[in-house]
Design an enzyme around this catalytic site. Structure first.
Site, PDB file in Angstrom:
ATOM      1  CB  ALA A 164      38.683  40.144  42.138  1.00  0.00           C
ATOM      2  CG  ASN A 216      44.868  32.548  45.313  1.00  0.00           C
ATOM      3  OD1 ASN A 216      44.734  31.180  45.508  1.00  0.00           O
ATOM      4  ND2 ASN A 216      44.719  33.283  46.153  1.00  0.00           N
ATOM      5  N   GLY A 233      31.336  44.554  38.582  1.00  0.00           N
ATOM      6  CA  GLY A 233      32.583  43.975  37.675  1.00  0.00           C
ATOM      7  C   GLY A 233      32.151  42.508  37.455  1.00  0.00           C
ATOM      8  CG  ASN A 234      31.782  41.135  34.003  1.00  0.00           C
ATOM      9  OD1 ASN A 234      31.232  42.525  33.749  1.00  0.00           O
ATOM     10  ND2 ASN A 234      32.382  40.714  32.788  1.00  0.00           N
ATOM     11  N   GLY A 235      35.260  40.667  36.373  1.00  0.00           N
ATOM     12  CA  GLY A 235      36.613  39.850  35.791  1.00  0.00           C
ATOM     13  C   GLY A 235      36.899  38.913  36.786  1.00  0.00           C
ATOM     14  CE  LYS A 272      45.043  35.767  41.267  1.00  0.00           C
ATOM     15  NZ  LYS A 272      43.909  36.615  42.046  1.00  0.00           N
ATOM     16  CB  SER A 303      53.876  41.338  45.071  1.00  0.00           C
ATOM     17  OG  SER A 303      53.142  40.364  46.135  1.00  0.00           O
ATOM     18  CG  LEU A 304      51.372  45.318  49.345  1.00  0.00           C
ATOM     19  CD1 LEU A 304      49.942  45.924  49.983  1.00  0.00           C
ATOM     20  CD2 LEU A 304      52.521  46.303  49.671  1.00  0.00           C
ATOM     21  CG  ASP A 353      41.987  35.470  45.445  1.00  0.00           C
ATOM     22  OD1 ASP A 353      42.850  35.630  46.435  1.00  0.00           O
ATOM     23  OD2 ASP A 353      42.041  35.865  44.195  1.00  0.00           O
ATOM     24  CB  THR A 406      49.566  37.872  41.329  1.00  0.00           C
ATOM     25  OG1 THR A 406      48.822  38.923  41.391  1.00  0.00           O
ATOM     26  CG2 THR A 406      50.932  38.111  41.125  1.00  0.00           C
TER      27      THR A 406
HETATM   28  P1  NAP Z   1      40.105  42.097  35.949  1.00  0.00           P
HETATM   29  O1  NAP Z   1      39.774  40.848  35.789  1.00  0.00           O
HETATM   30  O2  NAP Z   1      40.701  43.057  35.110  1.00  0.00           O
HETATM   31  O3  NAP Z   1      38.400  42.548  36.109  1.00  0.00           O
HETATM   32  C1  NAP Z   1      38.084  44.119  36.353  1.00  0.00           C
HETATM   33  C2  NAP Z   1      36.560  44.195  36.132  1.00  0.00           C
HETATM   34  O4  NAP Z   1      36.189  45.570  36.358  1.00  0.00           O
HETATM   35  C3  NAP Z   1      36.046  43.754  34.639  1.00  0.00           C
HETATM   36  O5  NAP Z   1      34.606  43.424  34.710  1.00  0.00           O
HETATM   37  C4  NAP Z   1      36.031  45.262  34.092  1.00  0.00           C
HETATM   38  O6  NAP Z   1      35.177  45.240  33.026  1.00  0.00           O
HETATM   39  C5  NAP Z   1      35.505  46.033  35.291  1.00  0.00           C
HETATM   40  N1  NAP Z   1      35.939  47.476  34.940  1.00  0.00           N
HETATM   41  C6  NAP Z   1      37.089  47.870  34.908  1.00  0.00           C
HETATM   42  N2  NAP Z   1      36.936  49.325  34.845  1.00  0.00           N
HETATM   43  C7  NAP Z   1      35.706  49.491  34.941  1.00  0.00           C
HETATM   44  C8  NAP Z   1      34.836  50.934  34.787  1.00  0.00           C
HETATM   45  N3  NAP Z   1      35.530  51.800  34.635  1.00  0.00           N
HETATM   46  N4  NAP Z   1      33.495  50.664  34.923  1.00  0.00           N
HETATM   47  C9  NAP Z   1      32.825  49.636  35.013  1.00  0.00           C
HETATM   48  N5  NAP Z   1      33.554  48.374  35.152  1.00  0.00           N
HETATM   49  C10 NAP Z   1      34.872  48.370  35.212  1.00  0.00           C
HETATM   50  O7  NAP Z   1      40.581  42.436  37.443  1.00  0.00           O
HETATM   51  P2  NAP Z   1      40.577  41.512  38.765  1.00  0.00           P
HETATM   52  O8  NAP Z   1      41.668  40.603  38.933  1.00  0.00           O
HETATM   53  O9  NAP Z   1      39.305  41.273  38.883  1.00  0.00           O
HETATM   54  O10 NAP Z   1      40.937  42.771  39.983  1.00  0.00           O
HETATM   55  C11 NAP Z   1      39.901  43.827  40.163  1.00  0.00           C
HETATM   56  C12 NAP Z   1      40.144  44.312  41.383  1.00  0.00           C
HETATM   57  O11 NAP Z   1      40.071  43.733  42.658  1.00  0.00           O
HETATM   58  C13 NAP Z   1      41.701  45.133  41.458  1.00  0.00           C
HETATM   59  O12 NAP Z   1      41.485  46.439  42.079  1.00  0.00           O
HETATM   60  C14 NAP Z   1      42.570  44.265  42.195  1.00  0.00           C
HETATM   61  O13 NAP Z   1      43.396  45.036  42.904  1.00  0.00           O
HETATM   62  C15 NAP Z   1      41.427  43.837  43.446  1.00  0.00           C
HETATM   63  N6  NAP Z   1      41.856  42.583  43.936  1.00  0.00           N
HETATM   64  C16 NAP Z   1      41.779  42.613  45.416  1.00  0.00           C
HETATM   65  C17 NAP Z   1      42.177  41.267  46.080  1.00  0.00           C
HETATM   66  C18 NAP Z   1      42.410  41.364  47.434  1.00  0.00           C
HETATM   67  O14 NAP Z   1      42.733  40.544  48.103  1.00  0.00           O
HETATM   68  N7  NAP Z   1      41.915  42.509  48.323  1.00  0.00           N
HETATM   69  C19 NAP Z   1      42.225  40.199  45.235  1.00  0.00           C
HETATM   70  C20 NAP Z   1      41.990  40.104  43.804  1.00  0.00           C
HETATM   71  C21 NAP Z   1      41.698  41.272  43.298  1.00  0.00           C
HETATM   72  P3  NAP Z   1      35.635  44.910  31.618  1.00  0.00           P
HETATM   73  O15 NAP Z   1      35.915  43.761  31.147  1.00  0.00           O
HETATM   74  O16 NAP Z   1      34.524  45.621  30.584  1.00  0.00           O
HETATM   75  O17 NAP Z   1      36.917  45.907  31.257  1.00  0.00           O
END
Ligand code: NAP
Length: 298
Positions: free
Chosen positions: A145, A101, A141-143, A80, A29-30, A116, A76
């Site tokens: 974030a 968060n 994406g629909n995770g 969460k 973590s940063l 966030d 994190t």
């Molecule tokens: P997460 O909950 O795992 O969600 C990831 C999403 O991306 C899911 O919908 C997943 O689909 C989709 N995905 C993964 N691989 C894929 C591919 N090859 N093609 C298409 N869709 C794909 O992760 P998260 O917590 O949302 O984080 C996502 C990113 O945001 C990470 O890189 C994280 O470091 C970044 N982030 C940055 C900040 C910031 O402050 N800058 C804050 C939060 C997150 P499936 O469900 O189908 O696998």
């Protein structure tokens, strides 16, 4: 231990207050670097520590934090959502997103919120401020974030918000999960096959997938051909901050699009959390950003 760590240790006293981040893993973590730079600049007798906590130890750890008067902590992956039942109060925005968060100790109770959204929209409200009410957002994406990004786009007042995912059942679940929130019916979900049509209309294109994140730096969620369909004045925003810029942003830049990387969101969500913990508006954001940039060599 480097010199900087040594300085933090030297300043610790019997009165030092604790902040921190819980996660599993949390070693990379940063946040400690960014927050300790700010606390040091503010001259506060307070440190921010990484706490690696396995899921099965979460409840015990939070009870322990209360016992040692931890002021507050960041949350994190993977805690969460899991933290929600351990909190006495959850802010409306964290409830709507379904994730916390940031946690603060208030009146001997744990109160959770989510910064966030504030972090995501900060650059769109300052450097790239414009009339968003006429604009369309496409979110990849629909995770987890993506939830903060949807909430942020609704707060900015975007005319249309389109969430694109690769798994139809997860997309449906994503839609249903907002049913009792103020964000219900404020966005549409689409399968990945609809992207070619959506990209041509995207004024704001956001990557919330981890595709392109270190060490897979040659990957991009969209190909050069797909990116070529972006409108000329589009803003592309990648939540990833390592590498800086990602392949996705490099391709967008080649198309003449404006690009925003995830570092500013990281800094701004952290600054918003510090405002809550320290109960003060003035946070040395420049110092926090600089600490991360120095570390990442950018
Ligand atoms: P997460 O909950 O795992 O969600 C990831 C999403 O991306 C899911 O919908 C997943 O689909 C989709 N995905 C993964 N691989 C894929 C591919 N090859 N093609 C298409 N869709 C794909 O992760 P998260 O917590 O949302 O984080 C996502 C990113 O945001 C990470 O890189 C994280 O470091 C970044 N982030 C940055 C900040 C910031 O402050 N800058 C804050 C939060 C997150 P499936 O469900 O189908 O696998």
């Amino acid at each position: 231990m480097n010199n900087q760590d040594h300085n933090y240790c030297q300043n610790i006293t019997g009165k030092t207050k604790f902040l921190g981040v819980i996660g599993h893993p949390v070693e990379h973590s940063l946040s400690p670097m960014m927050h300790n730079a700010a606390l040091s600049k503010l001259g506060l007798d307070c440190v921010y520590l990484p706490f690696p906590i396995a899921p099965e130890n979460l409840e015990t750890a939070i009870a322990g934090f209360a016992a040692i008067s931890v002021v507050g902590f960041s949350v994190t992956i993977p805690h969460k959502q899991a933290i929600l039942p351990l909190l006495s109060e959850i802010s409306p925005i964290a409830q709507a997103i379904g994730a916390v968060n940031t946690v603060i100790r208030q009146d001997d109770k744990w109160v959770g919120t989510n910064t966030d959204v504030e972090g995501f929209i900060a650059p769109l409200q300052t450097t790239y401020q414009q009339d968003w009410t006429q604009k369309k957002a496409v979110i990849l994406g629909n995770g987890g974030a993506a939830r903060a990004v949807v909430a942020g786009c609704v707060q900015l007042g975007l005319a249309e918000i389109h969430v694109v995912g690769r798994n139809l059942s997860k997309l449906k679940e994503f839609s249903h999960s907002w049913e009792n929130s103020p964000f219900a019916n404020k966005f549409e979900v689409h399968s990945w096959s609809e992207l070619p049509k959506l990209i041509t209309q995207a004024n704001l294109l956001v990557n919330t997938t981890p595709v392109g994140m270190y060490p897979h730096v040659e990957q991009s969620p969209l190909s050069a051909e797909e990116m070529a369909k972006l409108p000329l004045d589009a803003i592309t925003y990648d939540l990833i901050y390592i590498p800086k810029p990602t392949k996705f942003l490099q391709l967008a830049e080649k198309q003449g699009a404006i690009t925003i990387d995830g570092l500013e969101m990281l800094v701004q969500q952290g600054a918003a959390a510090l405002k809550i913990w320290l109960q003060q508006e003035e946070i040395p954001v420049t110092i926090m950003r600089q600490a991360l940039q120095n570390h990442l060599g950018c």
